[in-house]
Design a protein around this motif. Structure first.
Motif, mmCIF file in Angstrom:
data_model
loop_
_atom_site.group_PDB
_atom_site.id
_atom_site.type_symbol
_atom_site.label_atom_id
_atom_site.label_comp_id
_atom_site.label_asym_id
_atom_site.label_seq_id
_atom_site.Cartn_x
_atom_site.Cartn_y
_atom_site.Cartn_z
ATOM 1 N N LYS A 110 -1.491 -33.976 -63.340
ATOM 2 C CA LYS A 110 -2.714 -33.178 -63.226
ATOM 3 C C LYS A 110 -2.691 -32.024 -64.226
ATOM 4 O O LYS A 110 -3.711 -31.706 -64.832
ATOM 5 C CB LYS A 110 -2.880 -32.649 -61.797
ATOM 6 C CG LYS A 110 -3.181 -33.745 -60.794
ATOM 7 C CD LYS A 110 -3.535 -33.202 -59.420
ATOM 8 C CE LYS A 110 -2.367 -32.538 -58.751
ATOM 9 N NZ LYS A 110 -2.631 -32.071 -57.391
ATOM 10 N N GLY A 111 -1.524 -31.420 -64.394
ATOM 11 C CA GLY A 111 -1.387 -30.311 -65.337
ATOM 12 C C GLY A 111 -1.665 -30.722 -66.769
ATOM 13 O O GLY A 111 -2.240 -29.958 -67.545
ATOM 14 N N TYR A 166 3.349 -28.752 -65.868
ATOM 15 C CA TYR A 166 3.246 -29.582 -67.068
ATOM 16 C C TYR A 166 3.945 -28.917 -68.249
ATOM 17 O O TYR A 166 4.775 -29.533 -68.918
ATOM 18 C CB TYR A 166 1.774 -29.847 -67.407
ATOM 19 C CG TYR A 166 1.606 -30.528 -68.735
ATOM 20 C CD1 TYR A 166 2.058 -31.840 -68.925
ATOM 21 C CD2 TYR A 166 1.012 -29.883 -69.802
ATOM 22 C CE1 TYR A 166 1.917 -32.472 -70.151
ATOM 23 C CE2 TYR A 166 0.861 -30.509 -71.028
ATOM 24 C CZ TYR A 166 1.317 -31.806 -71.192
ATOM 25 O OH TYR A 166 1.188 -32.417 -72.417
ATOM 26 N N THR A 167 3.638 -27.648 -68.498
ATOM 27 C CA THR A 167 4.220 -26.983 -69.666
ATOM 28 C C THR A 167 5.720 -26.765 -69.518
ATOM 29 O O THR A 167 6.446 -26.804 -70.507
ATOM 30 C CB THR A 167 3.517 -25.637 -69.958
ATOM 31 O OG1 THR A 167 3.618 -24.779 -68.822
ATOM 32 C CG2 THR A 167 2.050 -25.849 -70.308
ATOM 33 N N LEU A 168 6.179 -26.562 -68.299
ATOM 34 C CA LEU A 168 7.611 -26.373 -68.068
ATOM 35 C C LEU A 168 8.408 -27.671 -68.214
ATOM 36 O O LEU A 168 9.633 -27.644 -68.227
ATOM 37 C CB LEU A 168 7.853 -25.790 -66.671
ATOM 38 C CG LEU A 168 7.447 -24.333 -66.477
ATOM 39 C CD1 LEU A 168 7.428 -23.982 -64.998
ATOM 40 C CD2 LEU A 168 8.372 -23.410 -67.248
ATOM 41 N N LYS A 200 12.380 -28.262 -69.817
ATOM 42 C CA LYS A 200 12.804 -28.952 -68.601
ATOM 43 C C LYS A 200 13.029 -27.930 -67.501
ATOM 44 O O LYS A 200 13.799 -26.986 -67.651
ATOM 45 C CB LYS A 200 14.101 -29.745 -68.851
ATOM 46 C CG LYS A 200 14.548 -30.547 -67.662
ATOM 47 C CD LYS A 200 13.593 -31.705 -67.374
ATOM 48 C CE LYS A 200 14.091 -32.512 -66.187
ATOM 49 N NZ LYS A 200 13.033 -32.918 -65.296
ATOM 50 N N TYR A 201 12.314 -28.123 -66.384
ATOM 51 C CA TYR A 201 12.422 -27.230 -65.237
ATOM 52 C C TYR A 201 12.382 -28.102 -63.994
ATOM 53 O O TYR A 201 11.380 -28.770 -63.733
ATOM 54 C CB TYR A 201 11.263 -26.227 -65.243
ATOM 55 C CG TYR A 201 11.388 -25.103 -64.259
ATOM 56 C CD1 TYR A 201 12.352 -24.122 -64.410
ATOM 57 C CD2 TYR A 201 10.509 -25.001 -63.191
ATOM 58 C CE1 TYR A 201 12.447 -23.073 -63.515
ATOM 59 C CE2 TYR A 201 10.596 -23.955 -62.289
ATOM 60 C CZ TYR A 201 11.567 -22.990 -62.451
ATOM 61 O OH TYR A 201 11.657 -21.947 -61.568
ATOM 62 N N ASP A 202 13.457 -28.127 -63.227
ATOM 63 C CA ASP A 202 13.582 -29.046 -62.104
ATOM 64 C C ASP A 202 12.838 -28.606 -60.850
ATOM 65 O O ASP A 202 12.571 -29.420 -59.983
ATOM 66 C CB ASP A 202 15.060 -29.267 -61.762
ATOM 67 C CG ASP A 202 15.783 -30.006 -62.873
ATOM 68 O OD1 ASP A 202 15.146 -30.864 -63.519
ATOM 69 O OD2 ASP A 202 16.973 -29.734 -63.100
ATOM 70 N N GLU A 203 12.513 -27.343 -60.751
ATOM 71 C CA GLU A 203 11.786 -26.867 -59.576
ATOM 72 C C GLU A 203 10.289 -27.046 -59.802
ATOM 73 O O GLU A 203 9.838 -27.217 -60.922
ATOM 74 C CB GLU A 203 12.114 -25.399 -59.318
ATOM 75 C CG GLU A 203 13.584 -25.177 -58.967
ATOM 76 C CD GLU A 203 13.905 -23.718 -58.742
ATOM 77 O OE1 GLU A 203 13.058 -23.023 -58.136
ATOM 78 O OE2 GLU A 203 14.971 -23.283 -59.173
ATOM 79 N N LEU A 235 6.397 -33.248 -57.871
ATOM 80 C CA LEU A 235 6.413 -32.676 -59.215
ATOM 81 C C LEU A 235 5.770 -33.627 -60.228
ATOM 82 O O LEU A 235 4.938 -33.187 -61.033
ATOM 83 C CB LEU A 235 7.836 -32.298 -59.622
ATOM 84 C CG LEU A 235 7.999 -31.674 -61.010
ATOM 85 C CD1 LEU A 235 7.162 -30.414 -61.161
ATOM 86 C CD2 LEU A 235 9.469 -31.377 -61.279
ATOM 87 N N PRO A 236 6.081 -34.930 -60.219
ATOM 88 C CA PRO A 236 5.443 -35.831 -61.194
ATOM 89 C C PRO A 236 3.915 -35.843 -61.113
ATOM 90 O O PRO A 236 3.233 -35.865 -62.130
ATOM 91 C CB PRO A 236 6.030 -37.206 -60.856
ATOM 92 C CG PRO A 236 7.347 -36.908 -60.217
ATOM 93 C CD PRO A 236 7.115 -35.632 -59.443
#
Length: 131
Positions: free
Chosen positions: A28-29, A108-110, A116-119, A22-23
């Motif tokens: 990249k996002g 990125y936007t989430l 905050k979006y953990d998935e 995710l990071p």
């Protein structure tokens, strides 16, 4: 030099393997957002009230995840939407992004500007979404 060329030829997948974290997707996002999205949605993700919906602290983004992905993939959302209590009826241009790029922008936007979006949204998630 021969060794490097040989390694590159035999093991290109090692050099160019996708980092599924995710990071990394968020990094990249961010770059893609700066190239494709920032001129309308602004550097702070707040958009332009009544014209371009915000992404920052956006209730729509989380309640309508599939529509948000479709907007990136197919070019906007048809009809009026309400984001954080404000109505919007503008059409986003089609960005001609690859599915992995859309996933990165979503990640990125989430996870920016108070979101905050953990998935993790994956390329496969985006690929399965049809018009």
């Amino acid at each position: 030099m021969k060794f490097i060329s040989l390694v590159f030829f035999i093991f290109p997948f090692i050099l160019f393997s996708q980092d599924d974290s995710l990071p990394n997707s968020i990094k990249k996002g961010k770059l893609l957002y700066q190239d494709f999205c920032v001129r309308c949605h602004m550097p702070d993700g707040k958009g332009q009230t009544g014209i371009i919906p915000p992404i920052a602290k956006s209730d729509f983004l989380f309640k309508h995840m599939e529509e948000s992905i479709k907007a990136l993939k197919f070019g906007g959302i048809d009809g009026v939407i309400t984001v954080n209590g404000v109505k919007y009826d503008s059409r986003m241009e089609k960005m001609c992004l690859y599915d992995d790029e859309i996933a990165d922008i979503m990640n990125y936007t989430l996870n920016s500007w108070g979101n905050k979006y953990d998935e993790r949204i994956t390329e496969k998630d985006v690929t399965t979404i049809k018009k």
